[in-house]
Design a protein around this motif. Structure first.
Motif, PDB file in Angstrom:
ATOM      1  N   PHE A  99      24.837  43.888  34.006  1.00  0.00           N
ATOM      2  CA  PHE A  99      25.738  45.221  34.335  1.00  0.00           C
ATOM      3  C   PHE A  99      25.882  45.203  36.089  1.00  0.00           C
ATOM      4  O   PHE A  99      25.123  44.887  36.711  1.00  0.00           O
ATOM      5  N   ARG A 100      27.129  45.854  36.448  1.00  0.00           N
ATOM      6  CA  ARG A 100      26.900  45.989  37.996  1.00  0.00           C
ATOM      7  C   ARG A 100      26.880  47.339  38.266  1.00  0.00           C
ATOM      8  O   ARG A 100      27.550  48.234  37.871  1.00  0.00           O
ATOM      9  N   TYR A 101      25.802  47.676  39.034  1.00  0.00           N
ATOM     10  CA  TYR A 101      25.557  49.054  39.648  1.00  0.00           C
ATOM     11  C   TYR A 101      24.749  48.895  40.868  1.00  0.00           C
ATOM     12  O   TYR A 101      24.276  47.957  41.251  1.00  0.00           O
TER      13      TYR A 101
ATOM     14  N   ALA B   4      40.344  45.842  42.758  1.00  0.00           N
ATOM     15  CA  ALA B   4      39.396  45.348  44.042  1.00  0.00           C
ATOM     16  C   ALA B   4      37.855  45.185  43.745  1.00  0.00           C
ATOM     17  O   ALA B   4      37.436  45.992  42.498  1.00  0.00           O
ATOM     18  N   PHE B   5      37.277  44.245  43.713  1.00  0.00           N
ATOM     19  CA  PHE B   5      35.786  44.090  43.963  1.00  0.00           C
ATOM     20  C   PHE B   5      35.086  44.711  45.264  1.00  0.00           C
ATOM     21  O   PHE B   5      35.080  43.841  46.277  1.00  0.00           O
ATOM     22  N   GLY B   6      34.550  45.784  45.409  1.00  0.00           N
ATOM     23  CA  GLY B   6      34.225  46.106  46.639  1.00  0.00           C
ATOM     24  C   GLY B   6      35.092  46.367  47.533  1.00  0.00           C
ATOM     25  O   GLY B   6      36.449  46.815  47.347  1.00  0.00           O
ATOM     26  N   VAL B   9      40.156  42.639  47.584  1.00  0.00           N
ATOM     27  CA  VAL B   9      41.112  42.952  46.696  1.00  0.00           C
ATOM     28  C   VAL B   9      41.206  41.635  45.958  1.00  0.00           C
ATOM     29  O   VAL B   9      41.701  40.612  46.692  1.00  0.00           O
ATOM     30  N   ALA B  10      41.155  41.648  44.556  1.00  0.00           N
ATOM     31  CA  ALA B  10      41.596  40.391  44.087  1.00  0.00           C
ATOM     32  C   ALA B  10      43.058  40.305  43.433  1.00  0.00           C
ATOM     33  O   ALA B  10      43.354  39.251  43.204  1.00  0.00           O
ATOM     34  N   VAL B  11      43.430  41.418  42.752  1.00  0.00           N
ATOM     35  CA  VAL B  11      44.692  41.654  42.535  1.00  0.00           C
ATOM     36  C   VAL B  11      45.350  42.800  43.227  1.00  0.00           C
ATOM     37  O   VAL B  11      45.023  43.761  42.969  1.00  0.00           O
ATOM     38  N   GLY B  28      49.252  30.156  39.830  1.00  0.00           N
ATOM     39  CA  GLY B  28      48.864  30.036  41.337  1.00  0.00           C
ATOM     40  C   GLY B  28      47.541  29.315  41.669  1.00  0.00           C
ATOM     41  O   GLY B  28      46.939  28.840  40.467  1.00  0.00           O
ATOM     42  N   PRO B  29      47.443  29.346  42.747  1.00  0.00           N
ATOM     43  CA  PRO B  29      46.402  28.226  43.146  1.00  0.00           C
ATOM     44  C   PRO B  29      44.981  29.168  42.822  1.00  0.00           C
ATOM     45  O   PRO B  29      44.805  30.178  42.412  1.00  0.00           O
ATOM     46  N   SER B  30      43.804  28.444  42.733  1.00  0.00           N
ATOM     47  CA  SER B  30      42.477  28.743  42.343  1.00  0.00           C
ATOM     48  C   SER B  30      42.347  30.176  43.424  1.00  0.00           C
ATOM     49  O   SER B  30      42.384  29.829  44.438  1.00  0.00           O
ATOM     50  N   GLY B  31      41.749  30.999  42.479  1.00  0.00           N
ATOM     51  CA  GLY B  31      41.110  32.299  43.475  1.00  0.00           C
ATOM     52  C   GLY B  31      42.416  33.126  43.586  1.00  0.00           C
ATOM     53  O   GLY B  31      42.081  34.146  44.358  1.00  0.00           O
ATOM     54  N   CYS B  32      43.534  33.027  43.183  1.00  0.00           N
ATOM     55  CA  CYS B  32      44.466  33.982  43.603  1.00  0.00           C
ATOM     56  C   CYS B  32      44.599  35.175  42.442  1.00  0.00           C
ATOM     57  O   CYS B  32      45.435  36.140  42.772  1.00  0.00           O
ATOM     58  N   GLY B  33      43.542  35.335  41.612  1.00  0.00           N
ATOM     59  CA  GLY B  33      43.583  36.622  40.771  1.00  0.00           C
ATOM     60  C   GLY B  33      44.070  36.346  39.420  1.00  0.00           C
ATOM     61  O   GLY B  33      44.311  37.260  38.572  1.00  0.00           O
ATOM     62  N   LYS B  34      44.327  35.103  38.953  1.00  0.00           N
ATOM     63  CA  LYS B  34      44.707  34.853  37.761  1.00  0.00           C
ATOM     64  C   LYS B  34      43.966  35.484  36.548  1.00  0.00           C
ATOM     65  O   LYS B  34      44.295  36.303  35.616  1.00  0.00           O
ATOM     66  N   THR B  35      42.585  34.993  36.630  1.00  0.00           N
ATOM     67  CA  THR B  35      41.558  35.351  35.644  1.00  0.00           C
ATOM     68  C   THR B  35      41.440  36.633  35.757  1.00  0.00           C
ATOM     69  O   THR B  35      41.108  37.327  34.513  1.00  0.00           O
ATOM     70  N   THR B  36      41.408  37.333  36.886  1.00  0.00           N
ATOM     71  CA  THR B  36      41.084  38.685  36.891  1.00  0.00           C
ATOM     72  C   THR B  36      42.225  39.697  36.483  1.00  0.00           C
ATOM     73  O   THR B  36      42.079  40.638  35.496  1.00  0.00           O
ATOM     74  N   SER B  37      43.312  39.106  36.544  1.00  0.00           N
ATOM     75  CA  SER B  37      44.755  39.763  35.688  1.00  0.00           C
ATOM     76  C   SER B  37      44.421  39.840  34.341  1.00  0.00           C
ATOM     77  O   SER B  37      44.655  40.710  33.412  1.00  0.00           O
TER      78      SER B  37
HETATM   79  N1  ADP Z   1      32.963  39.545  39.733  1.00  0.00           N
HETATM   80  C1  ADP Z   1      33.589  39.276  40.786  1.00  0.00           C
HETATM   81  N2  ADP Z   1      32.974  40.062  41.817  1.00  0.00           N
HETATM   82  C2  ADP Z   1      33.405  39.932  43.237  1.00  0.00           C
HETATM   83  N3  ADP Z   1      34.765  39.234  43.317  1.00  0.00           N
HETATM   84  C3  ADP Z   1      35.382  38.466  42.430  1.00  0.00           C
HETATM   85  C4  ADP Z   1      34.828  38.304  40.984  1.00  0.00           C
HETATM   86  N4  ADP Z   1      35.582  37.888  40.137  1.00  0.00           N
HETATM   87  C5  ADP Z   1      36.659  37.440  40.995  1.00  0.00           C
HETATM   88  N5  ADP Z   1      36.430  37.689  42.174  1.00  0.00           N
HETATM   89  C6  ADP Z   1      37.202  37.343  43.375  1.00  0.00           C
HETATM   90  O1  ADP Z   1      38.362  37.631  43.093  1.00  0.00           O
HETATM   91  C7  ADP Z   1      39.474  36.526  43.620  1.00  0.00           C
HETATM   92  C8  ADP Z   1      40.447  36.244  42.232  1.00  0.00           C
HETATM   93  O2  ADP Z   1      39.449  35.655  41.279  1.00  0.00           O
HETATM   94  P1  ADP Z   1      40.096  34.937  39.946  1.00  0.00           P
HETATM   95  O3  ADP Z   1      40.806  36.171  39.168  1.00  0.00           O
HETATM   96  O4  ADP Z   1      38.860  34.357  39.140  1.00  0.00           O
HETATM   97  O5  ADP Z   1      41.074  33.801  40.482  1.00  0.00           O
HETATM   98  P2  ADP Z   1      41.622  32.681  39.581  1.00  0.00           P
HETATM   99  O6  ADP Z   1      41.394  32.804  38.047  1.00  0.00           O
HETATM  100  O7  ADP Z   1      43.256  32.767  39.841  1.00  0.00           O
HETATM  101  O8  ADP Z   1      41.385  31.407  40.257  1.00  0.00           O
HETATM  102  C9  ADP Z   1      38.543  35.535  44.121  1.00  0.00           C
HETATM  103  O9  ADP Z   1      38.708  35.381  45.408  1.00  0.00           O
HETATM  104  C10 ADP Z   1      37.200  35.926  43.474  1.00  0.00           C
HETATM  105  O10 ADP Z   1      36.313  35.298  44.247  1.00  0.00           O
END
Ligand code: ADP
Ligand code: MG
Lengths: 278, 345
Positions: A99-101, B4-6, B9-11, B28-37
């Motif tokens: 968990f994130r807190y 945003a993570f803190g 901003v991821a997306v 998109g390139p790695s780290g661009c926010g695909k997985t987060t989306s």
């Molecule tokens: N749990 C997390 N906490 C902080 N930052 C994160 C977390 N997950 C992803 N990020 C950041 O968000 C951005 C997008 O990540 P991600 O969606 O995994 O990219 P992709 O899948 O396109 O490679 C990255 O810069 C990553 O470092």
């Protein structure tokens, strides 16, 4: 190559066995003494092998003393503490890992901080606490006291186990329709099982062998575990009942030896995890 | 929506509408926010702001298991302590599907994915390709409205990847379900998708069909990201109907701009460089034959250009050549933000 290493192997084995004997000798002596008749105990020169084997000390211990009560108390303590600690520690470790807190890392460090305090300084506050909540002088007070020092350790051990479980597994379970608790039970727990078993063993051993808290927090026979019970019963200022003490020691060691024999592989794994990551 | 993570901003400002039954790639390139989306779509991450709809239902506050979606993870995330059959059965179990109905469903999926012989095995006893199919099976068995796939092929070797690509295309055609496919591999996106959403730095760059993305990249980033070898991008000015970069001048008749600008980047696809008798003088720097064609590095008035010619044309390094360009296929991007300037006719 083979020939030279043969000599090396013999030397190595010799050394290893010497060490084993050195460590095992007191244990062997304990077993032998426990079956020697009283008359043989103080013979000079001492005899190694008993000339006559007797189980009289065991009989006396079981029938004429509260030994069985102490044994029951110890088993209750070990099981109770382990159950409580494992329940809290698995859930807590999962939370610390997943968990994130805010303050999560700080919290984990704080848990370890309790380790810096010697347990002696906690005894009096704990005793007063037990009196306040009305469970002083009971087995429950000991379970609670043991939990205070077993839980931080268990949390850290399990945390390093749980950190090794991929996050995606739980996510997959959630997407597959499990609730958070179901995902924890179906997916996380089976993965953490080796860690849980080894942590449980550590906790049980800790509770089984604990002496100081038991000595201070409890002073009725009905709530005394083996460690303090046997001491107060057999060792007085004037006399030590060696035969009974040895018989009691043998019976106290038995449960641990059995547990070790069956669960050894988990224990060594626990040492590994603690050493590398904890 | 936004995530945003803190402070990170991821997306940012992602606005996507995916049609039912469509195969859409997030590229998109790695780290661009695909997985987060994707994880936001699945309900594994909570968007910082914005709404997510599936069908006409707002799902922001709906648990992942209740969104009628299935997900295939990059790591496959197979349950290690369960057999293949139990893995595939798990989603049915959690949806309280009665026991007698589960068996036939698992069997049908196993048959579809050629997993019949492995049902009693544990995941670690399978090859990467087989594990991948089990992960797919676990998603398929529920017949969800939407499939989310996060780089499902990236852990496979090249040959198996091509094979699974074809199988996925076929699968999509057969079941006709909406699929959202995350990849950093443009070949996968180009070959499989109905439409591609190109992402960079957490922002949507372009959403269009593969052909349009290739032919009319919306900005300099998309232009450079899509296509191998990548598009030549040369910085310069646009004056009086011609492109000027240092000593090099290129008349651009037939190319209309949306707006008058001077600072531009010119984009030339390698296949739009032609070698002929007439044209601007240039020199061959390097020849890389690939079999059916050759990648050529040219030098023209101090600029390097990458071209691509059929194997029937033989060139040697150092050789002088005359170059002309398919002017109507050239791209102009704004010098400041890189947006596309060509006026579409
Ligand atoms: N749990 C997390 N906490 C902080 N930052 C994160 C977390 N997950 C992803 N990020 C950041 O968000 C951005 C997008 O990540 P991600 O969606 O995994 O990219 P992709 O899948 O396109 O490679 C990255 O810069 C990553 O470092
Ligand atoms: Mg990713």
């Amino acid at each position: 190559m083979r020939r030279s290493s043969l000599a090396g192997r013999i030397a190595f084995n010799l050394l290893a066995w010497t060490l084993v004997l050195l460590v095992a000798f007191p244990l062997i002596w304990m077993i032998l003494t426990s079956v020697k008749p009283q008359t043989e105990l103080f013979r000079i020169p001492p005899s190694f092998w008993p000339t006559e084997i007797t189980f009289e000390h065991y009989r006396r211990l079981l029938v004429e003393t509260p030994f069985l009560t102490y044994m029951r108390n110890s088993i209750f303590l070990a099981l109770g503490t382990t159950l409580l600690v494992i329940t809290l520690a698995t859930l807590g470790a999962h939370s610390l890992v997943r968990f994130r807190y805010p303050g999560r890392e700080r919290l984990a460090q704080l848990v370890l901080f309790t380790y810096l305090l010697p347990s002696v300084v906690l005894i009096i506050p704990l005793y007063l606490l037990m009196v306040k909540i009305g469970i002083s002088n009971t087995l429950w007070s000991l379970i609670l006291a043991y939990t205070t020092f077993a839980l931080p350790y268990a949390l850290w051990l399990l945390r390093s186990f749980m950190a090794g479980i991929p996050e995606d597994l739980e996510a997959a379970a959630l997407v597959d329709g499990a609730s958070r608790m179901e995902a924890f039970i179906d997916v996380i727990l089976p993965q953490a099982l080796p860690g849980i078993i080894s942590t449980a063993l550590f906790t049980a051993i800790l509770a089984w062998n604990e002496y100081l808290y038991a000595l201070v927090l409890v002073n009725t026979d009905s709530a005394r575990p083996l460690t303090t019970g046997v001491m107060t019963m057999l060792i007085s200022a004037f006399n030590i009942e060696w035969s009974l003490l040895m018989a009691a020691s043998v019976m106290m060691s038995l449960p641990l030896i059995v547990a070790f024999a069956f669960l050894q592989k988990y224990l060594t794994r626990g040492f590994g995890a603690g050493g590398v990551k904890g | 929506m936004r995530k945003a993570f803190g402070a990170a901003v991821a997306v940012e400002n992602l606005d996507l509408r995916i049609e039912s039954g469509e195969f859409v790639s997030l590229l998109g390139p790695s780290g661009c926010g695909k997985t987060t989306s994707l994880r936001m779509l699945a309900g594994l991450e909570v968007p910082t702001s914005g709404t997510i709809r599936i069908g006409d239902r707002v799902v922001n506050d709906i648990a992942p298991g209740k969104r009628d979606i299935a997900m295939v993870f990059q790591s496959y995330a197979l349950y290690p302590h369960m057999t293949v059959a139990q893995n595939i059965e798990y989603p049915l179990k959690k949806r309280r599907i009665p026991n007698p109905e589960r068996g036939p469903k698992v069997a049908a999926v196993a048959k579809l994915l050629h997993l019949e012989d492995y049902l009693a095995r544990k995941p670690r006893q399978l090859s990467g390709g087989q594990q991948q199919r089990v992960a797919l099976g676990r998603a398929l068995v529920r017949d969800p409205a939407v499939f989310l796939l996060d780089e499902p092929l990236s852990n496979l070797d090249a040959k198996l990847r091509a094979h699974m690509r074809a199988e996925l295309i076929e699968l999509h055609q057969r079941i006709g379900r909406t699929m959202v496919y995350v990849t950093h591999d443009q070949l996968e996106a180009m070959t499989m998708s109905d439409r591609i959403a190109v992402l960079a730095n957490g922002r949507l760059q372009q959403l269009d069909t593969p052909a349009m993305i290739y032919r009319r990249p919306a900005n300099r980033f998309v232009a450079g990201f899509i296509g191998t070898p990548s598009m030549n991008l040369i910085k310069g000015h646009f004056e009086l109907g011609r492109f000027v970069a240092g000593d090099w001048q290129l008349p651009l008749d037939g190319l209309d701009l949306d707006e008058p600008t001077s600072e531009v980047t010119l984009g030339i696809r390698p296949e739009d460089i032609l070698i002929g008798a007439a044209g601007q003088p240039a020199r061959v720097k390097l020849v890389e034959p690939t079999g059916h064609e050759a990648i050529i590095q040219f030098e023209i008035a101090g600029h390097d250009l990458t071209g691509r010619v059929g194997a029937e044309i033989t060139l040697r390094a150092g050789e002088p050549v005359a170059l002309s360009f398919r002017t109507t296929n050239l791209h102009l991007f704004a010098g400041d933000d890189g947006r596309r300037l060509n006026k579409e006719v």
